[in-house]
Write a protein that holds these residues in place. Sequence first.
Motif, mmCIF file in Angstrom:
data_model
loop_
_atom_site.group_PDB
_atom_site.id
_atom_site.type_symbol
_atom_site.label_atom_id
_atom_site.label_comp_id
_atom_site.label_asym_id
_atom_site.label_seq_id
_atom_site.Cartn_x
_atom_site.Cartn_y
_atom_site.Cartn_z
ATOM 1 N N ILE A 182 51.379 101.642 16.153
ATOM 2 C CA ILE A 182 52.332 100.533 15.499
ATOM 3 C C ILE A 182 52.584 99.835 16.418
ATOM 4 N N ILE A 183 52.363 98.405 16.130
ATOM 5 C CA ILE A 183 52.887 97.247 16.936
ATOM 6 C C ILE A 183 54.284 96.881 16.793
ATOM 7 N N ASN A 184 54.934 96.721 17.616
ATOM 8 C CA ASN A 184 56.282 96.103 17.546
ATOM 9 C C ASN A 184 56.396 94.714 18.363
ATOM 10 N N GLN A 185 56.787 93.900 17.406
ATOM 11 C CA GLN A 185 56.975 92.360 17.938
ATOM 12 C C GLN A 185 58.341 91.831 18.060
ATOM 13 N N ALA A 186 59.199 92.255 17.194
ATOM 14 C CA ALA A 186 60.587 91.889 17.216
ATOM 15 C C ALA A 186 61.459 92.603 18.201
ATOM 16 N N PRO A 187 62.306 91.902 18.881
ATOM 17 C CA PRO A 187 63.319 92.326 19.547
ATOM 18 C C PRO A 187 64.263 93.450 18.890
ATOM 19 N N PHE A 188 64.690 94.403 19.594
ATOM 20 C CA PHE A 188 65.542 95.611 18.803
ATOM 21 C C PHE A 188 66.619 95.085 18.254
ATOM 22 N N SER A 189 67.227 93.761 18.606
ATOM 23 C CA SER A 189 68.592 93.150 17.910
ATOM 24 C C SER A 189 68.122 92.528 16.604
ATOM 25 N N PHE A 190 66.983 92.587 16.256
ATOM 26 C CA PHE A 190 66.658 91.977 14.879
ATOM 27 C C PHE A 190 66.127 93.108 13.858
ATOM 28 N N ASP A 191 66.370 93.163 12.632
ATOM 29 C CA ASP A 191 66.308 94.250 11.799
ATOM 30 C C ASP A 191 64.861 94.242 11.637
ATOM 31 N N LEU A 192 63.871 93.470 11.721
ATOM 32 C CA LEU A 192 62.632 93.666 11.415
ATOM 33 C C LEU A 192 61.925 94.777 12.402
ATOM 34 N N SER A 235 55.207 92.288 11.957
ATOM 35 C CA SER A 235 55.496 90.915 12.442
ATOM 36 C C SER A 235 56.100 90.228 11.676
ATOM 37 N N THR A 236 56.686 88.919 12.082
ATOM 38 C CA THR A 236 56.924 87.720 11.077
ATOM 39 C C THR A 236 55.805 87.148 10.721
ATOM 40 N N PRO A 237 55.610 86.322 9.808
ATOM 41 C CA PRO A 237 54.452 85.594 9.525
ATOM 42 C C PRO A 237 54.254 84.672 10.769
ATOM 43 N N LEU A 261 52.052 94.443 8.077
ATOM 44 C CA LEU A 261 53.463 94.247 7.349
ATOM 45 C C LEU A 261 54.161 92.921 7.652
ATOM 46 N N PHE A 262 54.461 92.162 6.805
ATOM 47 C CA PHE A 262 55.348 90.996 7.080
ATOM 48 C C PHE A 262 56.508 91.165 6.432
ATOM 49 N N CYS A 263 57.624 90.547 7.071
ATOM 50 C CA CYS A 263 58.937 90.327 6.218
ATOM 51 C C CYS A 263 59.473 89.068 7.135
ATOM 52 N N TYR A 285 50.557 93.066 3.754
ATOM 53 C CA TYR A 285 51.611 93.255 2.811
ATOM 54 C C TYR A 285 52.692 92.129 3.034
ATOM 55 N N ASN A 286 53.153 91.771 2.015
ATOM 56 C CA ASN A 286 54.280 90.598 1.993
ATOM 57 C C ASN A 286 55.494 91.701 1.721
ATOM 58 N N THR A 287 56.491 91.606 2.615
ATOM 59 C CA THR A 287 57.688 92.464 2.022
ATOM 60 C C THR A 287 59.043 91.574 2.325
ATOM 61 N N TYR A 288 59.993 91.752 1.339
ATOM 62 C CA TYR A 288 61.345 90.880 1.375
ATOM 63 C C TYR A 288 62.533 91.381 1.569
ATOM 64 N N GLY A 289 63.406 90.910 2.429
ATOM 65 C CA GLY A 289 64.759 91.671 2.220
ATOM 66 C C GLY A 289 65.664 90.928 3.418
ATOM 67 N N PRO A 290 66.988 91.069 3.184
ATOM 68 C CA PRO A 290 67.812 90.529 4.283
ATOM 69 C C PRO A 290 68.319 91.899 5.005
ATOM 70 N N THR A 291 68.847 91.820 6.330
ATOM 71 C CA THR A 291 69.247 92.615 7.239
ATOM 72 C C THR A 291 70.236 93.561 6.248
ATOM 73 N N GLU A 292 71.108 92.876 5.422
ATOM 74 C CA GLU A 292 72.011 93.617 4.689
ATOM 75 C C GLU A 292 71.379 94.671 3.572
ATOM 76 N N SER A 293 70.184 94.618 3.396
ATOM 77 C CA SER A 293 69.482 95.312 2.588
ATOM 78 C C SER A 293 68.713 96.601 3.036
ATOM 79 N N THR A 294 68.758 96.569 4.415
ATOM 80 C CA THR A 294 68.029 97.278 5.243
ATOM 81 C C THR A 294 66.547 97.033 5.287
#
Length: 498
Positions: A182-192, A235-237, A261-263, A285-294
Amino acid sequence: MKILDLLETYKVSERLAMISETETLTYRELWEKSESLAAYINDKCGTDKTPVIVYGHKSPWMMVCFIACVKSGRAYVPVDISVPKSRVEAIIDSVEPRIILASEEFGAYRDYFCYDVRHNTYHGGTKVSPEGYVREEDIFYIIFTSGSTGVPKGVQITYGALNHFTEWALSLGQIEKQHKKIINQAPFSFDLSVMDLYMSLASESCLCVLEKEAQQEYKRLFERLAVTNADVWVSTPSFADVCLADPSFNQKLIPNLRLFLFCGETLTNKTAGALLQRFPKAEVYNTYGPTESTVAVTEVKVDSKLNGQFQPLPVGRVKPGTQIHIMDGEKIVPEGEKGEIVISGNTVSAGYFKNQKENDRAFYVTDQGGNLLRSYRTGDKGYFKDGMLFYCGRIDLQIKLHGYRMELEDVEENLMKVPGVKKAAVVPVSDNGKVKYLKACCIYENNIEDKRREMKKVKAEMAKFVPDYMVPRKIIFVESIPMTNNGKVDRKKLQEIQ
Ligand code: AMP
């Protein structure tokens, strides 16, 4: 599903849990190293259960630290090296941790105790046991996001919420559920990053991290992508767009890729279309949510049919355990009408860390026949159609730039910390509905001999307070800032100032 129980079943596994450009970590090593580090944390902190700050970038040590913290019964607060010092300090001041774990050079801050885990030579200590792990209702991690006052706010996510989210995320896509790359793009301090990190750990998969430097250079990035031979991409789009700019980003480069998987921001028809064309074996896949909803609470598979049918694309159907209502104040609006997206259910955050005022504003609890249901007012605008949620922007001044979430007021507050800047107002400059960069207008007290030099100086000063992506690209020095009749900054007029 319980992530720590799963990790225990993988504890003698020699499979890779993580691979970075220079290091690897097996599931056995993850288990053993996190055991001894958890014992160390317990000995150092005693009965004090204050969350632990974990500072670093994408080395396997980060993973070890996260798991060690929760095994010791404490939440962790991930802080990436890209966060500037003053912002890190604001987070530390808010958390007041007993211990900071660092896997990169950290230095000293006040009297806080920092332990460089890379020199981990700790043996002994009080052995941890499952009874001491975080429980379902305990906080597992706290991720700090931009706050409108200029100080970041900490979103607290429980172990239970994370388990629910991870189980759902693993159900997406027609792919093997175990042993993926699984590819990880976002830094660990971002909820993605929570999506790739815990999907990976829960399924005994290998997390292939793309370090900051590797993301900045096509040749290096594509070499890494080819070597990882991943089957899942998170990743992010925006990051996909960066990759798509090079024609060699296609199925030949990553032949096994089966799932995108995008969010975090709008997935455009153009991006989805290009990916479907270049990666014929992959689902998008497009997924949606804020950090506040995990991380995410809706999903939709974007195939060519859906991509042709909807413009803009929907963000999808609501996941089990979650309810979404479109509200106008306290009233639920009928299907098809626009309103604020309110998310309720088992992955809604336990609230912001030590921030009663914001908690009262954004969260509320209702009694549903004896069960307490938590809800979060997202500040996002949206509507339902054909059972799917559509996102249509913000009702406040929060924006997304290259996938990074920020409040314009936060940018302004920090710009006004720069010596000489008396007043500042910031607007996003968009193209095709997507924010391209930030433009700031400043009332500046210092002498301006050379505009360009002064602008550079202001930017460099500002970068001391906020991450680079929050520093406006354009800074215009003005005599006055346009105001509306009711005394607010006139952002429409600001857009027009050149
Ligand atoms: P963050 O907390 O950084 O994940 O940012 C959350 C915000 O990003 C949401 O409140 C939305 O405004 C935006 N967002 C998240 N996912 C999407 C999506 N799929 N499409 C459009 N905007 C999104």
